[in-house]
Scaffold this active site. Sequence first.
Site, PDB file in Angstrom:
ATOM      1  N   CYS A  43      13.282  -4.160   3.407  1.00 34.78           N
ATOM      2  CA  CYS A  43      12.296  -5.217   3.140  1.00 34.78           C
ATOM      3  C   CYS A  43      12.952  -6.550   2.835  1.00 34.78           C
ATOM      4  O   CYS A  43      12.393  -7.592   3.148  1.00 34.78           O
ATOM      5  CB  CYS A  43      11.384  -4.806   1.995  1.00 34.78           C
ATOM      6  SG  CYS A  43      12.292  -4.399   0.504  1.00 34.78           S
ATOM      7  N   GLU A  74       4.176  -4.407  -3.449  1.00 31.88           N
ATOM      8  CA  GLU A  74       5.555  -4.725  -3.040  1.00 31.88           C
ATOM      9  C   GLU A  74       5.527  -4.828  -1.522  1.00 31.88           C
ATOM     10  O   GLU A  74       5.591  -3.816  -0.825  1.00 31.88           O
ATOM     11  CB  GLU A  74       6.510  -3.627  -3.514  1.00 31.88           C
ATOM     12  CG  GLU A  74       6.647  -3.527  -5.020  1.00 31.88           C
ATOM     13  CD  GLU A  74       7.542  -4.614  -5.612  1.00 31.88           C
ATOM     14  OE1 GLU A  74       8.372  -5.185  -4.866  1.00 31.88           O
ATOM     15  OE2 GLU A  74       7.419  -4.894  -6.809  1.00 31.88           O
TER      16      GLU A  74
HETATM   17  P1  NAD Z   1       4.188   2.898   5.902  1.00 34.23           P
HETATM   18  O1  NAD Z   1       3.611   2.864   7.266  1.00 34.23           O
HETATM   19  O2  NAD Z   1       4.967   4.077   5.452  1.00 34.23           O
HETATM   20  O3  NAD Z   1       2.979   2.630   4.912  1.00 34.23           O
HETATM   21  C1  NAD Z   1       3.168   2.552   3.516  1.00 34.23           C
HETATM   22  C2  NAD Z   1       2.220   3.515   2.841  1.00 34.23           C
HETATM   23  O4  NAD Z   1       0.874   3.100   3.063  1.00 34.23           O
HETATM   24  C3  NAD Z   1       2.336   4.940   3.346  1.00 34.23           C
HETATM   25  O5  NAD Z   1       2.419   5.821   2.237  1.00 34.23           O
HETATM   26  C4  NAD Z   1       1.068   5.125   4.146  1.00 34.23           C
HETATM   27  O6  NAD Z   1       0.604   6.463   4.111  1.00 34.23           O
HETATM   28  C5  NAD Z   1       0.091   4.206   3.467  1.00 34.23           C
HETATM   29  N1  NAD Z   1      -0.953   3.726   4.360  1.00 34.23           N
HETATM   30  C6  NAD Z   1      -0.811   3.370   5.661  1.00 34.23           C
HETATM   31  N2  NAD Z   1      -2.001   2.962   6.154  1.00 34.23           N
HETATM   32  C7  NAD Z   1      -2.908   3.056   5.150  1.00 34.23           C
HETATM   33  C8  NAD Z   1      -4.312   2.779   5.028  1.00 34.23           C
HETATM   34  N3  NAD Z   1      -5.012   2.295   6.045  1.00 34.23           N
HETATM   35  N4  NAD Z   1      -4.880   2.996   3.835  1.00 34.23           N
HETATM   36  C9  NAD Z   1      -4.182   3.468   2.797  1.00 34.23           C
HETATM   37  N5  NAD Z   1      -2.854   3.739   2.854  1.00 34.23           N
HETATM   38  C10 NAD Z   1      -2.234   3.559   4.002  1.00 34.23           C
HETATM   39  O7  NAD Z   1       5.158   1.670   5.657  1.00 34.23           O
HETATM   40  P2  NAD Z   1       5.080   0.197   6.260  1.00 34.23           P
HETATM   41  O8  NAD Z   1       3.903  -0.519   5.742  1.00 34.23           O
HETATM   42  O9  NAD Z   1       5.368   0.180   7.709  1.00 34.23           O
HETATM   43  O10 NAD Z   1       6.379  -0.363   5.512  1.00 34.23           O
HETATM   44  C11 NAD Z   1       7.068  -1.448   5.998  1.00 34.23           C
HETATM   45  C12 NAD Z   1       6.639  -2.703   5.257  1.00 34.23           C
HETATM   46  O11 NAD Z   1       6.874  -2.517   3.876  1.00 34.23           O
HETATM   47  C13 NAD Z   1       7.454  -3.908   5.649  1.00 34.23           C
HETATM   48  O12 NAD Z   1       6.614  -5.020   5.699  1.00 34.23           O
HETATM   49  C14 NAD Z   1       8.437  -4.050   4.498  1.00 34.23           C
HETATM   50  O13 NAD Z   1       8.935  -5.345   4.320  1.00 34.23           O
HETATM   51  C15 NAD Z   1       7.612  -3.595   3.358  1.00 34.23           C
HETATM   52  N6  NAD Z   1       8.451  -3.100   2.286  1.00 34.23           N
HETATM   53  C16 NAD Z   1       8.449  -3.756   1.111  1.00 34.23           C
HETATM   54  C17 NAD Z   1       9.278  -3.335   0.093  1.00 34.23           C
HETATM   55  C18 NAD Z   1       9.311  -4.010  -1.215  1.00 34.23           C
HETATM   56  O14 NAD Z   1       9.900  -3.439  -2.134  1.00 34.23           O
HETATM   57  N7  NAD Z   1       8.710  -5.176  -1.396  1.00 34.23           N
HETATM   58  C19 NAD Z   1      10.095  -2.229   0.299  1.00 34.23           C
HETATM   59  C20 NAD Z   1      10.052  -1.575   1.523  1.00 34.23           C
HETATM   60  C21 NAD Z   1       9.216  -2.010   2.503  1.00 34.23           C
END
Ligand code: NAD
Length: 439
Positions: A249, A215
């Site tokens: 998102c 997602e």
């Molecule tokens: P985040 O930084 O919280 O990361 C998401 C998860 O990935 C966390 O649990 C984190 O611990 C893990 N993570 C981070 N780096 C990692 C690595 N190298 N290896 C393994 N796991 C790792 O969140 P984010 O990515 O900044 O979230 C924002 C993004 O998410 C935006 O692009 C947003 O559009 C997208 N998003 C999508 C949805 C959807 O439903 N499609 C919903 C919310 C957010």
Amino acid sequence: MSNTPEQPAATVTRLRATFRTGRTKPVEWRTGQLRRLREMLTEQGPELAAALHADLGKSRTEAYRTEIDFTVREIDHTLDRLDDWLRPEPAPVPAHLGDDATAWTQYDPLGVVLVIAPWNYPAQLLLSPMVGALAAGNAVVAKPSELAPATSAALARLLPAYLDTDAVAVVEGGVPETTALLAERFDHVFYTGNGAVGRVVMRAAAEHLTPVTLELGGKSPVFVDRDSDLTVVADRLARGKFLNAGQTCVAPDYVLTDPETAAALEPALAAAVEALYGKDPQACEEYGRIVNERHFDRLTALLDSGRTVVGGDTDRTAKYIAPTVLADVDPESPVMREEIFGPVLPILTVSGLDEAIAFINDRDKPLALYVFSESEDTRSRVAAETSSGGLGHGLPLAHLTVSDLPFGGVGESGTGNYHGRYSLETFSHRKAVLHKPLS
Ligand code: NAD
């Protein structure tokens, strides 16, 4: 008892042993877990709301509407329909197998699944996939986001107090902990977050041939047609964009419209922002904050990408960025080079629908696309000529509140989907069964 935290391998082994006993398969166990989760949300809602306020400055109203009550609704929707959904579905049998042969499909749980959540809706985006995973009869490892530490800690404390701890585990932590988890073999990995980490997750899962749901995000465009009532458009755009300070998102990322409509939309948006958050949004309880300094700095660097119509004020100590609308934005400017994921709304001008469609199709497939138009022809053309995870006519964000619609992206915005029945499909294997009597 030792206080050493359980290692990821031990957690997965423990949950797999529970799954093997068959304990999670009866529908009574599944509905029991969903009811307990519902109790957790109703009894501990105030604690979760306080954690969401600490992490993101979310107001109590917003915390309930977009996280706590949202998940309760998803649970109720599932509890009401699960028996129906789980009924085996008969399939017609071809003549060569004889009149007495029958065939059907049935949903089997997958086993032990991993749910990795992001920080922006840190409760909803962990718990709502869990609803599907539990409804499908799986054991679940839940990994909240370390960037929403208060919510992560609250969930790590509350979930084990309500759910079956032999089948549900919460693992807190950041990159090292998630990397260690991803080295284990899961039966499904459900990841919500950005595409760079999505690639890391998919690579790790490939080692075990584990299916993934990703997602992801990206830039969700808005097309405003010239015939639209701009007071209504501006109000709905501002509500969708500035909810959670733009850290959604499916938030409208940028607006495409013709120059005359853009000129009229500017004051309408300024008025809508003031109507929603007052003259000083920093003093408005309903307006949230940026998650951390890194994102604050990233976002303030985007504020020079156009002429400021409204907003532009910032306060780093408070992690506050005013609801901001930018006009005269160049498609090559910094604000157009990445998903904004903050309270900045650029308006770009195009000659009309053809150019808007070409603009959208020249870029990554969006998670959501929004069209404001009275013309059915315009709406049908966008539906037919573009590809996006979801499509909203006249109202941003709302499609994801419809539990009977699949929620997910396409291409760069993600793979797979969930909510309601689609969550059951995501977290189950649809097994094909053929029955031919022996006599
Ligand atoms: P985040 O930084 O919280 O990361 C998401 C998860 O990935 C966390 O649990 C984190 O611990 C893990 N993570 C981070 N780096 C990692 C690595 N190298 N290896 C393994 N796991 C790792 O969140 P984010 O990515 O900044 O979230 C924002 C993004 O998410 C935006 O692009 C947003 O559009 C997208 N998003 C999508 C949805 C959807 O439903 N499609 C919903 C919310 C957010």
